[in-house]
Design a protein around this motif. Structure first.
Motif, PDB file in Angstrom:
ATOM      1  N   SER A 202       0.816  -1.216   0.000  1.00 15.39           N
ATOM      2  CA  SER A 202       0.000   0.000   0.000  1.00 15.39           C
ATOM      3  C   SER A 202       0.844   1.259   0.000  1.00 15.39           C
ATOM      4  O   SER A 202       0.305   2.373  -0.076  1.00 15.39           O
ATOM      5  N   GLY A 203       2.156   1.124   0.123  1.00 10.84           N
ATOM      6  CA  GLY A 203       3.053   2.268   0.060  1.00 10.84           C
ATOM      7  C   GLY A 203       2.929   3.197   1.258  1.00 10.84           C
ATOM      8  O   GLY A 203       2.789   2.749   2.407  1.00 10.84           O
ATOM      9  N   PRO A 204       2.964   4.538   1.025  1.00 14.90           N
ATOM     10  CA  PRO A 204       2.959   5.502   2.125  1.00 14.90           C
ATOM     11  C   PRO A 204       1.741   5.392   3.048  1.00 14.90           C
ATOM     12  O   PRO A 204       1.825   5.726   4.231  1.00 14.90           O
ATOM     13  N   LEU A 205       0.604   4.938   2.517  1.00 16.94           N
ATOM     14  CA  LEU A 205      -0.589   4.811   3.347  1.00 16.94           C
ATOM     15  C   LEU A 205      -0.370   3.785   4.463  1.00 16.94           C
ATOM     16  O   LEU A 205      -0.874   3.938   5.579  1.00 16.94           O
ATOM     17  N   TYR A 206       0.385   2.749   4.163  1.00 19.49           N
ATOM     18  CA  TYR A 206       0.714   1.744   5.176  1.00 19.49           C
ATOM     19  C   TYR A 206       1.574   2.358   6.277  1.00 19.49           C
ATOM     20  O   TYR A 206       1.348   2.122   7.467  1.00 19.49           O
ATOM     21  N   VAL A 207       2.545   3.166   5.883  1.00 17.87           N
ATOM     22  CA  VAL A 207       3.414   3.824   6.863  1.00 17.87           C
ATOM     23  C   VAL A 207       2.591   4.753   7.755  1.00 17.87           C
ATOM     24  O   VAL A 207       2.810   4.828   8.972  1.00 17.87           O
TER      25      VAL A 207
ATOM     26  N   MET B  60       4.060  26.607  12.245  1.00 19.20           N
ATOM     27  CA  MET B  60       3.470  26.123  11.002  1.00 19.20           C
ATOM     28  C   MET B  60       4.060  24.755  10.677  1.00 19.20           C
ATOM     29  O   MET B  60       5.252  24.621  10.457  1.00 19.20           O
ATOM     30  N   LEU B  61       3.215  23.740  10.676  1.00 18.06           N
ATOM     31  CA  LEU B  61       3.619  22.401  10.269  1.00 18.06           C
ATOM     32  C   LEU B  61       3.199  22.192   8.822  1.00 18.06           C
ATOM     33  O   LEU B  61       2.044  22.411   8.477  1.00 18.06           O
ATOM     34  N   ILE B  62       4.118  21.791   7.987  1.00 18.77           N
ATOM     35  CA  ILE B  62       3.822  21.514   6.590  1.00 18.77           C
ATOM     36  C   ILE B  62       3.932  20.004   6.395  1.00 18.77           C
ATOM     37  O   ILE B  62       5.030  19.452   6.375  1.00 18.77           O
ATOM     38  N   VAL B  63       2.784  19.364   6.283  1.00 14.65           N
ATOM     39  CA  VAL B  63       2.739  17.904   6.193  1.00 14.65           C
ATOM     40  C   VAL B  63       2.595  17.526   4.719  1.00 14.65           C
ATOM     41  O   VAL B  63       1.606  17.878   4.081  1.00 14.65           O
ATOM     42  N   PRO B  64       3.564  16.810   4.165  1.00 15.33           N
ATOM     43  CA  PRO B  64       3.514  16.489   2.731  1.00 15.33           C
ATOM     44  C   PRO B  64       2.388  15.517   2.405  1.00 15.33           C
ATOM     45  O   PRO B  64       1.818  14.879   3.303  1.00 15.33           O
ATOM     46  N   PRO B  65       2.044  15.388   1.130  1.00 13.62           N
ATOM     47  CA  PRO B  65       1.019  14.420   0.740  1.00 13.62           C
ATOM     48  C   PRO B  65       1.361  13.015   1.232  1.00 13.62           C
ATOM     49  O   PRO B  65       2.502  12.574   1.114  1.00 13.62           O
ATOM     50  N   THR B  66       0.378  12.341   1.770  1.00 15.88           N
ATOM     51  CA  THR B  66       0.544  11.019   2.364  1.00 15.88           C
ATOM     52  C   THR B  66       1.798  11.000   3.225  1.00 15.88           C
ATOM     53  O   THR B  66       2.634  10.103   3.127  1.00 15.88           O
ATOM     54  N   GLY B  67       1.909  12.018   4.079  1.00 18.66           N
ATOM     55  CA  GLY B  67       3.123  12.179   4.872  1.00 18.66           C
ATOM     56  C   GLY B  67       2.869  12.423   6.338  1.00 18.66           C
ATOM     57  O   GLY B  67       1.716  12.494   6.802  1.00 18.66           O
ATOM     58  N   ILE B  68       3.964  12.581   7.068  1.00 21.22           N
ATOM     59  CA  ILE B  68       3.928  12.676   8.521  1.00 21.22           C
ATOM     60  C   ILE B  68       4.892  13.753   8.986  1.00 21.22           C
ATOM     61  O   ILE B  68       5.990  13.903   8.446  1.00 21.22           O
TER      62      ILE B  68
END
Length: 274
Positions: free
Chosen positions: A65-70, A213-221
């Motif tokens: 599932s890639g990044p979604l699994y993480v 300011m937190l900048i959370v990348p796409p499908t990121g943490i």
């Protein structure tokens, strides 16, 4: 607790049915959802019994599932419910496929893990491995300051004044979240990228009385905790103290609480395909 994985997968995977309200419900994920008492529950995203189900059930999250699994594993490690169990497996393409002939550890100590290797070694993924220390730092402190963004694609919460995390499940949009963090004043590594205090590509600065300011990348943490300060080098090339000591800085005036979510400002930056 097998129902834990089903519920978490559903909430995080929009394709599996998790709508905008699914992430918000994760604040109370656990016993209120009919799961076992927290002290009796071993929780996991996937294990050796369920992993192969991904070949026929898209709701089952695995390394495929890639990044979604993480994201799912990071949430599990950050949330206080249950005792988390991590998966470490090998690549497979068929339901009954056995382990590779190549051992994980070679005769000279080399590892057969990675993108082009037969073993996946999920527990070695940087965000997952570093979240173990995050959870250890959080200890028994309760979940505080939980919020989900209005678009239903991101969640943020802390564990008292010890650790905070923001997760963004949007595939093509970064999440900009402005929030007053409860940790001691200082600079912290985003451990989803690196926990090395001398080499933090992403640093989160906490300033007293000011929002960050937190900048959370796409499908990121973005995840920070007291045990992972970032050492900052000043203009003179000297190593500055990253986190002020408890004696030098007054304690936060109040404990963070869910009600503080109202003071948060969030916005989305949508990619060209979103």
């Amino acid at each position: 607790e097998f129902k834990y994985a089903k519920g978490l997968d559903f909430a995080l995977d929009r394709l599996a049915g998790g709508g905008s309200s699914a992430l918000a419900a994760l604040a109370d994920f656990g016993e209120p959802f009919g799961l076992l008492p927290s002290g009796s529950a071993v929780v996991f995203v996937d294990n050796h019994d369920t992993q192969r189900e991904a070949l026929k059930d898209p709701q089952q999250l695995t390394y495929k599932s890639g990044p979604l699994y993480v994201l799912a594993v990071a949430f599990m490690l950050a949330h206080p419910y249950g005792y988390p169990q991590l998966m470490s497996s090998y690549r497979f393409t068929s339901y009954d496929e056995g382990p590779p002939a190549t051992p994980v550890h070679g005769p000279s100590g080399e590892l057969a893990c990675g993108t082009d290797a037969p073993w996946v070694c999920e527990h070695r993924f940087a965000p997952i491995a570093n979240m173990v220390a995050w959870r250890r730092t959080a200890g028994d402190t309760p979940l505080t300051g939980f919020l989900s963004d209005l678009a239903g694609e991101g969640v943020f919460f802390c564990r008292g004044a010890t650790a905070c995390i923001a997760l963004n499940r949007a595939a093509s949009s970064e999440w900009r979240l402005e929030v007053e963090l409860p940790l001691l004043v200082g600079s912290y590594c985003n451990i989803a990228v690196s926990s090395n205090p001398l080499d933090c590509p992403e640093v989160v600065v906490v300033a007293r009385g000011k929002s960050t300011m937190l900048i959370v990348p796409p499908t990121g943490i973005v995840a920070i905790h007291l045990g992972a300060p970032a050492h900052v080098v000043d203009k003179a090339g000297l190593l500055a103290s990253p986190v002020a000591s408890v004696a030098a800085v007054e304690a936060p005036a109040r404990e963070p609480s869910p009600s503080r979510a109202a003071s948060v400002r969030a916005e989305w930056l949508v990619g060209a395909d979103g």
